[in-house]
Design a protein around this motif. Structure first.
Motif, PDB file in Angstrom:
ATOM      1  N   PHE A 269      -6.659   2.236   3.558  1.00 11.81           N
ATOM      2  CA  PHE A 269      -7.478   2.113   2.440  1.00 11.81           C
ATOM      3  C   PHE A 269      -8.059   3.424   1.845  1.00 11.81           C
ATOM      4  N   ALA A 270      -8.328   4.301   2.760  1.00 10.12           N
ATOM      5  CA  ALA A 270      -9.008   5.452   2.249  1.00 10.12           C
ATOM      6  C   ALA A 270      -8.127   6.381   1.454  1.00 10.12           C
ATOM      7  N   THR A 271      -6.737   6.363   1.906  1.00  8.58           N
ATOM      8  CA  THR A 271      -5.853   7.210   1.246  1.00  8.58           C
ATOM      9  C   THR A 271      -5.109   6.537   0.028  1.00  8.58           C
ATOM     10  N   LEU A 272      -5.274   5.299   0.032  1.00  2.00           N
ATOM     11  CA  LEU A 272      -4.864   4.696  -1.144  1.00  2.00           C
ATOM     12  C   LEU A 272      -5.801   4.979  -2.363  1.00  2.00           C
ATOM     13  N   LEU A 273      -7.269   4.650  -1.818  1.00  2.00           N
ATOM     14  CA  LEU A 273      -8.193   5.069  -2.927  1.00  2.00           C
ATOM     15  C   LEU A 273      -8.215   6.622  -3.336  1.00  2.00           C
ATOM     16  N   TRP A 274      -8.000   7.451  -2.421  1.00  2.00           N
ATOM     17  CA  TRP A 274      -8.042   8.756  -2.778  1.00  2.00           C
ATOM     18  C   TRP A 274      -6.872   9.071  -3.735  1.00  2.00           C
ATOM     19  N   VAL A 275      -5.728   8.669  -3.330  1.00  2.00           N
ATOM     20  CA  VAL A 275      -4.426   8.790  -4.489  1.00  2.00           C
ATOM     21  C   VAL A 275      -4.640   8.454  -5.654  1.00  2.00           C
ATOM     22  N   LEU A 276      -5.418   7.233  -5.918  1.00  2.00           N
ATOM     23  CA  LEU A 276      -5.662   6.802  -7.270  1.00  2.00           C
ATOM     24  C   LEU A 276      -6.396   7.780  -8.099  1.00  2.00           C
ATOM     25  N   ALA A 277      -7.495   8.042  -7.488  1.00  2.00           N
ATOM     26  CA  ALA A 277      -8.289   9.346  -7.997  1.00  2.00           C
ATOM     27  C   ALA A 277      -7.951  10.692  -8.189  1.00  2.00           C
ATOM     28  N   PHE A 278      -6.929  11.097  -7.051  1.00  2.00           N
ATOM     29  CA  PHE A 278      -6.818  12.430  -6.968  1.00  2.00           C
ATOM     30  C   PHE A 278      -5.484  12.777  -6.580  1.00  2.00           C
ATOM     31  N   GLY A 279      -4.496  12.010  -6.491  1.00  3.80           N
ATOM     32  CA  GLY A 279      -3.276  11.985  -6.140  1.00  3.80           C
ATOM     33  C   GLY A 279      -2.447  12.911  -7.168  1.00  3.80           C
TER      34      GLY A 279
ATOM     35  N   ILE B 177      -0.349  12.408  -1.968  1.00  2.00           N
ATOM     36  CA  ILE B 177      -1.263  13.331  -1.968  1.00  2.00           C
ATOM     37  C   ILE B 177      -0.542  14.675  -1.407  1.00  2.00           C
ATOM     38  N   GLN B 178      -0.901  15.695  -2.000  1.00  2.00           N
ATOM     39  CA  GLN B 178      -0.322  16.943  -1.582  1.00  2.00           C
ATOM     40  C   GLN B 178      -0.913  17.723  -0.395  1.00  2.00           C
ATOM     41  N   LEU B 179      -0.042  17.899   0.620  1.00  2.00           N
ATOM     42  CA  LEU B 179      -0.434  18.602   1.951  1.00  2.00           C
ATOM     43  C   LEU B 179       0.369  19.701   1.948  1.00  2.00           C
TER      44      LEU B 179
ATOM     45  N   GLY C 133       3.085  21.840   2.818  1.00  2.00           N
ATOM     46  CA  GLY C 133       4.563  21.911   3.139  1.00  2.00           C
ATOM     47  C   GLY C 133       5.169  20.632   2.760  1.00  2.00           C
ATOM     48  N   PHE C 134       4.309  19.401   2.507  1.00  2.00           N
ATOM     49  CA  PHE C 134       4.929  18.152   2.018  1.00  2.00           C
ATOM     50  C   PHE C 134       3.936  17.178   1.384  1.00  2.00           C
ATOM     51  N   THR C 135       4.581  16.152   1.055  1.00  2.00           N
ATOM     52  CA  THR C 135       3.546  15.402   0.314  1.00  2.00           C
ATOM     53  C   THR C 135       3.532  13.971   0.985  1.00  2.00           C
ATOM     54  N   PHE C 136       2.178  13.372   0.979  1.00  2.00           N
ATOM     55  CA  PHE C 136       2.102  12.167   1.887  1.00  2.00           C
ATOM     56  C   PHE C 136       1.803  11.136   0.979  1.00  2.00           C
ATOM     57  N   GLN C 137       2.742   9.999   0.913  1.00  2.00           N
ATOM     58  CA  GLN C 137       2.517   8.935   0.264  1.00  2.00           C
ATOM     59  C   GLN C 137       1.843   7.659   0.911  1.00  2.00           C
ATOM     60  N   PRO C 138       0.620   7.319   0.475  1.00  2.00           N
ATOM     61  CA  PRO C 138      -0.010   6.341   1.328  1.00  2.00           C
ATOM     62  C   PRO C 138       0.495   5.019   1.391  1.00  2.00           C
ATOM     63  N   SER C 139       1.402   4.534   0.251  1.00  2.00           N
ATOM     64  CA  SER C 139       1.874   3.329   0.358  1.00  2.00           C
ATOM     65  C   SER C 139       2.709   2.918   1.596  1.00  2.00           C
ATOM     66  N   GLU C 140       3.387   4.068   2.282  1.00  2.25           N
ATOM     67  CA  GLU C 140       4.419   3.882   3.062  1.00  2.25           C
ATOM     68  C   GLU C 140       3.463   3.541   4.351  1.00  2.25           C
ATOM     69  N   LEU C 141       2.505   4.397   4.626  1.00  6.16           N
ATOM     70  CA  LEU C 141       1.748   4.003   6.016  1.00  6.16           C
ATOM     71  C   LEU C 141       0.791   2.599   5.780  1.00  6.16           C
ATOM     72  N   ALA C 142       0.770   2.062   4.451  1.00 11.32           N
ATOM     73  CA  ALA C 142      -0.229   1.057   4.288  1.00 11.32           C
ATOM     74  C   ALA C 142       0.715  -0.278   4.415  1.00 11.32           C
ATOM     75  N   LYS C 143       2.111  -0.209   4.243  1.00 11.69           N
ATOM     76  CA  LYS C 143       2.903  -1.226   4.266  1.00 11.69           C
ATOM     77  C   LYS C 143       3.266  -1.501   5.862  1.00 11.69           C
ATOM     78  N   GLY C 144       3.368  -0.324   6.858  1.00 14.02           N
ATOM     79  CA  GLY C 144       3.650  -0.751   8.115  1.00 14.02           C
ATOM     80  C   GLY C 144       2.104  -1.096   8.978  1.00 14.02           C
ATOM     81  N   THR C 145       0.996  -0.541   8.198  1.00 16.96           N
ATOM     82  CA  THR C 145      -0.236  -1.363   8.531  1.00 16.96           C
ATOM     83  C   THR C 145      -0.377  -2.467   8.591  1.00 16.96           C
ATOM     84  N   LEU C 146      -0.216  -3.035   7.281  1.00 18.27           N
ATOM     85  CA  LEU C 146      -0.402  -4.344   6.957  1.00 18.27           C
ATOM     86  C   LEU C 146       0.336  -5.275   7.936  1.00 18.27           C
ATOM     87  N   VAL C 147       1.631  -5.072   8.090  1.00 14.41           N
ATOM     88  CA  VAL C 147       2.561  -5.604   8.779  1.00 14.41           C
ATOM     89  C   VAL C 147       1.897  -5.703  10.210  1.00 14.41           C
TER      90      VAL C 147
END
Length: 427
Positions: free
Chosen positions: A85-95, A105-107, A109-123
């Protein structure tokens, strides 16, 4: 040495076989399809080495997760939900924006996509709720189970859907199937289906209405958003209005511009709206039975997302119909093996988790392949374990690790059942 390797690569051998072949295909095809990236970076091996490093780290992540007992996954659920939830909110505002949408989210060396984490977490959370809410008489899930699942699923899907509608629809579809498998009362599922149909009708009406207010193509819309963000006076409008409605024009174009092909091929015109689909069709039409061979694709230089969204069309072009069937067969095996592992589980939680993760991977693969062969609306879904991508690759490997972890415990309980049955037969 063989014993050490066997201990390292524990779990279902069928899943390992599918995982191995998909990783090999991924490295070969991404190397072939990344010609545009190699040209831009002036580094021939750079994109391939970058992707291979993620594959190798993904394999390491898979081995680590498969050695975690399944019962410990439950302890990770609260932390993963908060992080999602924190990263999904963050990416909407500052992604960072990709193809006109704030998805990463730019990290370093690479970019992080919160939706990929959220999918597995919700399952994971859904599997836990369904297992905990099963009635003792074996008649199915408690009616309250759907309420608890929707409390988590609805906000997650809405946060994802603002910028990535196809992922949101895919995720909710998997959760719905999990509720069906978890024997949520059919009356509740029927009411939910009716609500979803009504909401889909209202949503389509809004998209077709509000989307027509901005008839620019996606490239022009992206440039306008960038300029607006750079303008101090337009920043308020960008944050409040455009953040919510800027994707409506894109969604409308993908629906409206999907017109039937003319009977005469000479009348077919390539435009910005059908550019990717047209060149994907060219790749497939020129493939034949055995294809042109690895590295011999011609359409990879024309497809902007040849290494990601449309990599299946490059696979068909280079490996032909035989290669396409082989890739489809690998995902079918993954789903079948996942179902067999779930059937061997003594407890509900690991069974629901395996089915949820297997459905998530295979349904995403099906959508990607359908789009590549022009059998669906362009969605931007990568091909799991094959397409180039940092977060997508690592999270998909984590899903495989979780499935393998469940397969280990399911295999250990199987002999115990056989021994018990044997003793009863002898008595």
């Amino acid at each position: 040495m063989n014993k050490k390797l066997a201990n390292l690569f524990k779990g279902d051998k069928g899943i390992w076989m599918v995982f191995f072949f998909l990783c090999v295909i991924s490295m070969i095809e991404v190397f072939s399809a990344s010609s545009s990236l190699s040209y831009k970076s002036h580094n021939y091996m750079g994109p391939f080495l970058y992707h291979t490093s993620f594959i190798l780290f993904g394999i390491f992540l898979t081995i680590v997760i498969l050695n975690i007992p399944c019962r410990y996954f439950k302890l990770m659920t609260p932390m993963l939900l908060i992080l999602s939830f924190a990263t999904l909110l963050w990416v909407l505002a500052f992604g960072e924006s990709i193809n006109g949408a704030n998805r990463v989210i730019q990290l370093p060396g690479f970019t992080f996509q919160p939706s990929e984490l959220a999918k597995g977490t919700l399952v994971l959370a859904t599997a836990q709720i369904l297992s905990a809410m099963q009635r003792e008489d074996g008649s199915g899930a408690d009616p309250k189970a759907m309420k608890y699942i929707l409390w988590l699923a609805v906000p997650t899907v809405m946060l994802i859907g603002i910028e990535n509608l196809s992922t949101a629809v895919l995720l909710f579809g998997v959760i719905f199937i999990m509720m069906f498998i978890g024997r949520v009362p059919m009356v509740q599922l029927g009411k939910l289906t009716g609500c979803l149909v009504l909401m889909a009708g209202i949503f389509l009406t809004l998209v077709l209405t509000l989307g027509s207010m901005d008839d620019r193509d996606e490239k022009e819309r992206t440039v306008a958003r960038t300029e607006m963000a750079a303008d101090g006076q337009g920043k308020k409008e960008e944050n409040v209005v455009t953040k919510v409605f800027h994707r409506f024009g894109t969604w409308r174009n993908r629906l409206v511009n999907r017109s039937p092909k003319p009977e005469d091929p000479k009348e077919y015109t390539i435009k910005d709206e059908n550019y990717q689909v047209a060149h994907a069709n060219f790749a497939i039409a020129s493939s034949g039975i055995i294809g042109k061979g690895p590295g011999n694709s011609e359409e990879r230089d024309h497809l902007p997302q040849a290494f990601s969204d449309f990599i299946f069309s490059i696979i068909i072009e280079e490996m032909g119909l035989i290669g396409a069937i082989a890739v489809v067969f690998l995902y079918v095996i993954l789903l079948i093996r996942g179902a067999r592992i779930a059937g061997r589980c003594e407890n509900n939680f690991p069974a629901f988790l395996v089915m949820g993760l297997s459905l998530l991977l295979v349904s995403q693969a099906a959508i990607n392949m359908m789009v590549a062969v022009d059998f669906g609306i362009v969605t931007g879904q990568p091909l799991p374990l094959v397409s180039k991508g940092g977060t997508s690759t690592l999270i998909s490997c984590a899903y495989i690790g979780a499935i393998l972890s469940v397969s280990r415990s399911a295999k250990r309980t199987q002999p115990a059942k056989s021994t018990s049955l044997t003793k009863q037969a002898e008595a």
